[in-house]
Design an enzyme around this catalytic site. Structure first.
Site, PDB file in Angstrom:
ATOM      1  N   ARG A   1     -38.126  14.908  79.805  1.00 42.77           N
ATOM      2  CA  ARG A   1     -39.424  15.209  79.438  1.00 42.77           C
ATOM      3  C   ARG A   1     -39.068  16.156  78.042  1.00 42.77           C
ATOM      4  O   ARG A   1     -40.170  16.248  77.298  1.00 42.77           O
ATOM      5  CB  ARG A   1     -40.172  15.436  80.416  1.00 42.77           C
ATOM      6  CG  ARG A   1     -41.864  15.539  79.943  1.00 42.77           C
ATOM      7  CD  ARG A   1     -42.863  15.593  80.947  1.00 42.77           C
ATOM      8  NE  ARG A   1     -42.392  15.969  82.156  1.00 42.77           N
ATOM      9  CZ  ARG A   1     -42.451  17.478  82.333  1.00 42.77           C
ATOM     10  NH1 ARG A   1     -42.473  18.222  81.429  1.00 42.77           N
ATOM     11  NH2 ARG A   1     -41.928  17.748  83.642  1.00 42.77           N
TER      12      ARG A   1
ATOM     13  N   TYR B   1     -59.810   3.458  65.268  1.00 40.55           N
ATOM     14  CA  TYR B   1     -59.387   2.653  66.399  1.00 40.55           C
ATOM     15  C   TYR B   1     -60.245   2.832  67.758  1.00 40.55           C
ATOM     16  O   TYR B   1     -60.608   4.052  67.960  1.00 40.55           O
ATOM     17  CB  TYR B   1     -57.828   3.136  66.766  1.00 40.55           C
ATOM     18  CG  TYR B   1     -57.313   2.219  67.798  1.00 40.55           C
ATOM     19  CD1 TYR B   1     -56.611   0.962  67.701  1.00 40.55           C
ATOM     20  CD2 TYR B   1     -56.965   2.852  69.010  1.00 40.55           C
ATOM     21  CE1 TYR B   1     -56.264   0.053  68.710  1.00 40.55           C
ATOM     22  CE2 TYR B   1     -56.416   2.079  70.004  1.00 40.55           C
ATOM     23  CZ  TYR B   1     -56.052   0.701  69.811  1.00 40.55           C
ATOM     24  OH  TYR B   1     -55.469   0.038  70.901  1.00 40.55           O
TER      25      TYR B   1
ATOM     26  N   ASP C   1     -53.495   8.063  60.491  1.00 40.01           N
ATOM     27  CA  ASP C   1     -53.113   7.151  61.549  1.00 40.01           C
ATOM     28  C   ASP C   1     -52.613   6.031  60.610  1.00 40.01           C
ATOM     29  O   ASP C   1     -53.327   5.215  59.967  1.00 40.01           O
ATOM     30  CB  ASP C   1     -53.992   6.635  62.363  1.00 40.01           C
ATOM     31  CG  ASP C   1     -53.733   5.440  63.343  1.00 40.01           C
ATOM     32  OD1 ASP C   1     -52.530   4.806  63.036  1.00 40.01           O
ATOM     33  OD2 ASP C   1     -54.436   5.153  64.602  1.00 40.01           O
TER      34      ASP C   1
ATOM     35  N   LYS D   1     -46.958  -1.524  67.047  1.00 40.69           N
ATOM     36  CA  LYS D   1     -47.351  -2.389  66.195  1.00 40.69           C
ATOM     37  C   LYS D   1     -45.965  -2.789  65.186  1.00 40.69           C
ATOM     38  O   LYS D   1     -45.220  -3.289  65.830  1.00 40.69           O
ATOM     39  CB  LYS D   1     -48.462  -2.106  65.385  1.00 40.69           C
ATOM     40  CG  LYS D   1     -49.628  -1.600  66.492  1.00 40.69           C
ATOM     41  CD  LYS D   1     -50.319  -2.519  67.363  1.00 40.69           C
ATOM     42  CE  LYS D   1     -51.001  -1.539  68.492  1.00 40.69           C
ATOM     43  NZ  LYS D   1     -52.099  -0.916  67.886  1.00 40.69           N
TER      44      LYS D   1
END
Ligand SMILES: *Cc1c(COP(=O)(O)O)cnc(C)c1O
Length: 394
Positions: A59, A112, A184, A209
């Site tokens: 992490r 979005y 974005d 994407k």
């Protein structure tokens, strides 16, 4: 490669990785491990104190993920990259890092759906308010900046209406007020648009994407200044915990290598489908960034290499016609998401933007007859044949 190339097509394959460091392995090795062992207790102490470089726990950093982070930073021309479990993990980590209670965020009109949901949550819980702006002129942007505005948050091209925002112009206004611009960049990808080169500060991707490109990973990436991303890594990434898995980073490194080749084909196909749609009698409007009929095509030619693989179009008809058209398709897939090899088609009003209240949806230009198409890599002849037969049945 030891030195960054001047060419995107080379960096997308080589940056951030040297096979000499990894026993000559051509492919980046997959470090599928949760933790890292220390030789001694003192070494563990030194690593946690930041006095010795090295890995501790995945992490806090992982070698496979790090290659991807360095590669995306090089592609966006930023100082540092950070990888997340999803695009929304990236968006939320950035917005939580930039704001405190009672702040304000100035957003592009049209966001979005889940980013809109996150803003609503931040307002309900922490009174972090937001305004929307089409950001057509400098004065329009200036007029909505308040003393408590923490950042400007922009999507361009805007999903799903394909309106564009002039990033250089917005960045100039933000500099007057000393606030960062977050972009974005999911729809364009760094191959088509690089906001940091235009003066913006932070770039976010849903790597699900175009960056992944193969429909098999959900992931997010952020690029920005070293100091800011160091602090995100140590706070809203480490402590909120939406990190990317090493295997997802490995898949993304694999997908990313062909980004320029894929995107050129997505754009070639999209340009042809835009022309075909426009001349179809059942189609009212077609929205595509570089289309000469799009008032924003001037902005497109300023900041985008090409128009991209996303098209929206409005049918002459109703919601029922839009749903019927989708049902008539034979091989094109009804699905949300985008940027995959397969052509994907969806109905924003009832799918990606169903959570947005109807009035806000209509302000954003998302009507019930609007359909969004992510043009895939199949032959354009086959894509068009399927679209045309479905339109002809209406
Ligand atoms: C998909 C998407 C997101 C969210 O990304 P996930 O990977 O699904 O969490 C954010 N912004 C845009 C523009 C998107 O298309």
């Amino acid at each position: 490669m030891s030195k960054k190339s001047a060419h995107f097509e080379t960096n997308v394959i080589h940056e951030g990785y040297d096979s000499k460091d990894m026993l000559g392995s051509l492919a980046t090795p997959l470090f599928q491990t949760s933790t890292f062992t220390f030789d001694t207790a003192e070494q563990g102490e030194a690593r946690f104190a930041g006095e010795e470089a090295g890995y501790m726990y995945s992490r806090l950093g992982n070698p496979t993920v790090k290659v991807l982070e360095e590669r995306i930073a090089a592609l966006e021309n930023g100082e540092r990259g950070l990888a997340f479990a999803s695009g929304m993990a990236a968006v939320s980590a950035v917005l939580i890092a930039l704001t405190k209670a009672n702040d304000h965020i100035l957003c592009s009109t049209g966001l979005y759906g889940c980013t809109f949901g996150l803003l609503t949550l931040m307002e309900d819980k922490y009174n972090i308010t937001h305004d929307f702006s089409a950001m057509g002129t400098k004065d329009e942007v200036r007029s909505l900046i308040k003393p408590e505005t923490a950042c400007i948050y922009v999507e361009t091209p805007i999903n799903p209406t394909m309106k564009l925002i002039d990033l250089e112009m917005v960045a100039e206004v933000a500099k007057e007020f000393g606030i960062p611009v977050v972009v974005d960049n999911t729809f364009a990808s760094p191959y088509l648009q690089r906001p940091i080169e235009l003066g913006c500060d932070i770039v976010i991707h849903s790597a699900t994407k175009y960056i992944g490109g193969h429909g098999d990973v959900v992931a997010g990436l952020v690029v920005g200044k070293q100091d800011f991303l160091d602090s995100v890594a140590m706070t809203t990434q480490k402590d909120v915990g939406g990190i990317m898995s090493p295997f997802d980073a490995w898949l993304l490194l694999r997908g990313l290598k062909t980004l320029p080749v894929r995107l050129d084909r997505h754009c070639d196909n999209a340009e042809i489908i835009v022309d075909k749609l426009r001349s179809h009698p059942k189609v009212e409007n077609v929205y595509y960034p570089s289309d000469k009929a799009n008032p924003d095509h001037v902005i497109c030619s300023k900041q985008m290499k090409r128009g991209g693989g996303m098209i929206s179009f409005e049918l002459k008809g109703t919601k029922a016609d839009a749903q019927q058209m989708l049902n008539h398709l034979s091989f094109l897939k009804i699905a949300v998401s985008l940027g995959d090899a397969e052509t994907l088609i969806q109905h924003p009003a009832t799918m990606t933007h169903a959570v947005v209240p109807k009035e806000s949806r209509e302000e954003m230009g998302i009507t019930d007859q609007l359909i969004r198409l992510s043009v895939g890599l199949e032959s354009w002849e086959d894509i068009w044949e399927d679209l045309a037969q479905a339109l002809n049945k209406l």
